[in-house]
Scaffold this motif. Sequence first.
Motif, mmCIF file in Angstrom:
data_model
loop_
_atom_site.group_PDB
_atom_site.id
_atom_site.type_symbol
_atom_site.label_atom_id
_atom_site.label_comp_id
_atom_site.label_asym_id
_atom_site.label_seq_id
_atom_site.Cartn_x
_atom_site.Cartn_y
_atom_site.Cartn_z
ATOM 1 N N VAL A 85 0.839 -1.205 0.000
ATOM 2 C CA VAL A 85 0.000 0.000 0.000
ATOM 3 C C VAL A 85 0.870 1.250 0.000
ATOM 4 C CG1 VAL A 85 -1.685 1.325 1.336
ATOM 5 C CG2 VAL A 85 -2.003 -1.140 1.016
ATOM 6 N N SER A 86 1.908 1.244 0.795
ATOM 7 C CA SER A 86 2.821 2.386 0.837
ATOM 8 C C SER A 86 3.501 2.594 -0.514
ATOM 9 C CB SER A 86 3.870 2.165 1.926
ATOM 10 O OG SER A 86 4.810 3.203 1.919
ATOM 11 N N THR A 87 3.971 1.528 -1.119
ATOM 12 C CA THR A 87 4.600 1.620 -2.438
ATOM 13 C C THR A 87 3.601 2.149 -3.450
ATOM 14 O OG1 THR A 87 6.112 -0.193 -1.928
ATOM 15 C CG2 THR A 87 5.768 0.309 -4.267
ATOM 16 N N ASN A 88 2.387 1.635 -3.404
ATOM 17 C CA ASN A 88 1.350 2.068 -4.331
ATOM 18 C C ASN A 88 1.089 3.568 -4.213
ATOM 19 O OD1 ASN A 88 -1.117 0.899 -6.093
ATOM 20 N ND2 ASN A 88 -1.852 2.578 -4.834
ATOM 21 N N ASP A 89 0.883 4.025 -2.992
ATOM 22 C CA ASP A 89 0.464 5.410 -2.786
ATOM 23 C C ASP A 89 1.606 6.422 -2.804
ATOM 24 O OD1 ASP A 89 -2.080 4.407 -2.639
ATOM 25 O OD2 ASP A 89 -2.286 4.668 -0.480
ATOM 26 N N MET A 90 2.815 5.993 -2.462
ATOM 27 C CA MET A 90 3.935 6.928 -2.370
ATOM 28 C C MET A 90 4.904 6.829 -3.551
ATOM 29 S SD MET A 90 3.000 8.363 0.297
ATOM 30 C CE MET A 90 3.984 9.131 1.510
ATOM 31 N N SER A 91 5.156 5.633 -4.035
ATOM 32 C CA SER A 91 6.188 5.447 -5.067
ATOM 33 C C SER A 91 5.626 5.353 -6.479
ATOM 34 C CB SER A 91 7.020 4.208 -4.760
ATOM 35 O OG SER A 91 7.643 4.348 -3.501
ATOM 36 N N GLY A 92 4.357 4.957 -6.607
ATOM 37 C CA GLY A 92 3.709 4.992 -7.902
ATOM 38 C C GLY A 92 3.623 3.690 -8.678
ATOM 39 N N HIS A 93 3.068 3.823 -9.857
ATOM 40 C CA HIS A 93 2.717 2.709 -10.724
ATOM 41 C C HIS A 93 3.910 1.835 -11.096
ATOM 42 C CE1 HIS A 93 1.413 0.945 -14.674
ATOM 43 N NE2 HIS A 93 0.394 0.595 -13.886
ATOM 44 N N THR A 94 4.991 2.440 -11.544
ATOM 45 C CA THR A 94 6.165 1.674 -11.968
ATOM 46 C C THR A 94 6.726 0.854 -10.813
ATOM 47 O OG1 THR A 94 6.678 3.322 -13.653
ATOM 48 C CG2 THR A 94 8.464 1.857 -12.999
ATOM 49 N N ALA A 95 6.772 1.438 -9.637
ATOM 50 C CA ALA A 95 7.277 0.733 -8.458
ATOM 51 C C ALA A 95 6.373 -0.434 -8.077
ATOM 52 C CB ALA A 95 7.421 1.698 -7.287
ATOM 53 N N VAL A 96 5.076 -0.256 -8.221
ATOM 54 C CA VAL A 96 4.123 -1.322 -7.928
ATOM 55 C C VAL A 96 4.340 -2.497 -8.880
ATOM 56 C CG1 VAL A 96 1.673 -1.954 -8.133
ATOM 57 C CG2 VAL A 96 2.342 0.073 -6.854
ATOM 58 N N LEU A 97 4.465 -2.216 -10.163
ATOM 59 C CA LEU A 97 4.676 -3.294 -11.135
ATOM 60 C C LEU A 97 5.984 -4.031 -10.845
ATOM 61 C CD1 LEU A 97 3.460 -1.649 -14.469
ATOM 62 C CD2 LEU A 97 2.178 -3.103 -12.871
ATOM 63 N N ALA A 98 7.021 -3.298 -10.464
ATOM 64 C CA ALA A 98 8.299 -3.920 -10.125
ATOM 65 C C ALA A 98 8.161 -4.816 -8.894
ATOM 66 C CB ALA A 98 9.357 -2.850 -9.891
ATOM 67 N N LEU A 99 7.396 -4.380 -7.916
ATOM 68 C CA LEU A 99 7.169 -5.173 -6.716
ATOM 69 C C LEU A 99 6.406 -6.454 -7.044
ATOM 70 C CD1 LEU A 99 7.712 -5.091 -3.678
ATOM 71 C CD2 LEU A 99 5.564 -3.871 -3.415
ATOM 72 N N LEU A 100 5.399 -6.353 -7.894
ATOM 73 C CA LEU A 100 4.659 -7.545 -8.321
ATOM 74 C C LEU A 100 5.566 -8.500 -9.091
ATOM 75 C CD1 LEU A 100 1.276 -5.921 -9.417
ATOM 76 C CD2 LEU A 100 1.689 -7.289 -7.370
ATOM 77 N N ASP A 101 6.422 -7.965 -9.944
ATOM 78 C CA ASP A 101 7.361 -8.803 -10.694
ATOM 79 C C ASP A 101 8.321 -9.524 -9.755
ATOM 80 O OD1 ASP A 101 6.316 -8.245 -13.204
ATOM 81 O OD2 ASP A 101 7.753 -6.634 -13.622
ATOM 82 N N GLU A 102 8.832 -8.804 -8.765
ATOM 83 C CA GLU A 102 9.754 -9.403 -7.800
ATOM 84 C C GLU A 102 9.069 -10.524 -7.021
ATOM 85 O OE1 GLU A 102 13.083 -10.359 -5.591
ATOM 86 O OE2 GLU A 102 12.919 -9.206 -7.445
ATOM 87 N N ALA A 103 7.849 -10.293 -6.579
ATOM 88 C CA ALA A 103 7.101 -11.323 -5.844
ATOM 89 C C ALA A 103 6.848 -12.535 -6.733
ATOM 90 C CB ALA A 103 5.792 -10.748 -5.334
ATOM 91 N N ARG A 104 6.556 -12.299 -7.996
ATOM 92 C CA ARG A 104 6.334 -13.410 -8.941
ATOM 93 C C ARG A 104 7.606 -14.217 -9.104
ATOM 94 N NH1 ARG A 104 7.593 -13.998 -13.832
ATOM 95 N NH2 ARG A 104 7.901 -11.809 -14.248
ATOM 96 N N ARG A 105 8.732 -13.548 -9.307
ATOM 97 C CA ARG A 105 10.014 -14.252 -9.479
ATOM 98 C C ARG A 105 10.356 -15.092 -8.253
ATOM 99 N NH1 ARG A 105 11.375 -9.598 -12.131
ATOM 100 N NH2 ARG A 105 12.267 -8.607 -10.285
ATOM 101 N N ARG A 106 10.136 -14.542 -7.097
ATOM 102 C CA ARG A 106 10.438 -15.278 -5.866
ATOM 103 C C ARG A 106 9.489 -16.449 -5.644
ATOM 104 N NH1 ARG A 106 12.562 -11.432 -1.065
ATOM 105 N NH2 ARG A 106 14.120 -10.329 -2.278
ATOM 106 N N GLY A 107 8.294 -16.352 -6.208
ATOM 107 C CA GLY A 107 7.310 -17.410 -6.024
ATOM 108 C C GLY A 107 7.406 -18.538 -7.041
ATOM 109 N N GLU A 108 8.249 -18.360 -8.042
ATOM 110 C CA GLU A 108 8.355 -19.385 -9.086
ATOM 111 C C GLU A 108 9.197 -20.557 -8.629
ATOM 112 O OE1 GLU A 108 7.783 -16.972 -13.216
ATOM 113 O OE2 GLU A 108 9.812 -17.000 -12.401
#
Length: 108
Positions: A85-108
């Motif tokens: 939520v903090s990343t979403n509201d403070m860092s923005g769209h690009t940061a959110v997508l990067a966070l989702l990508d990182e979580a996906r990579r770690r979950g594979e």
Amino acid sequence: MSKPLKLQIIENAKALIQDERNWCRGQLARDADGLSVNATDSGVVRRCALGALVSAAYQLTHDHRQAYDLAINALRPTCGSATLVSTNDMSGHTAVLALLDEARRRGE
């Protein structure tokens, strides 16, 4: 072999907000008038990252309670929902997508 539920949720959530026009800050979800709505509402046009995870989980489970539980834990151990939520509201769209990508990579 099918993908784990957690990965499906992350990938589907990212697809929901990949286009920045479908993403928002400050609320889980917004309708066409910009009003706050439930993330699983049929009138949603924009979602924050957590709202996208809730929506993606709901699409797979059709259970509101389970969707929220899955969404809150979807990015663990990469981060928790407060960081998302903090990343979403403070860092923005690009940061959110990067966070989702990182979580996906770690979950594979």
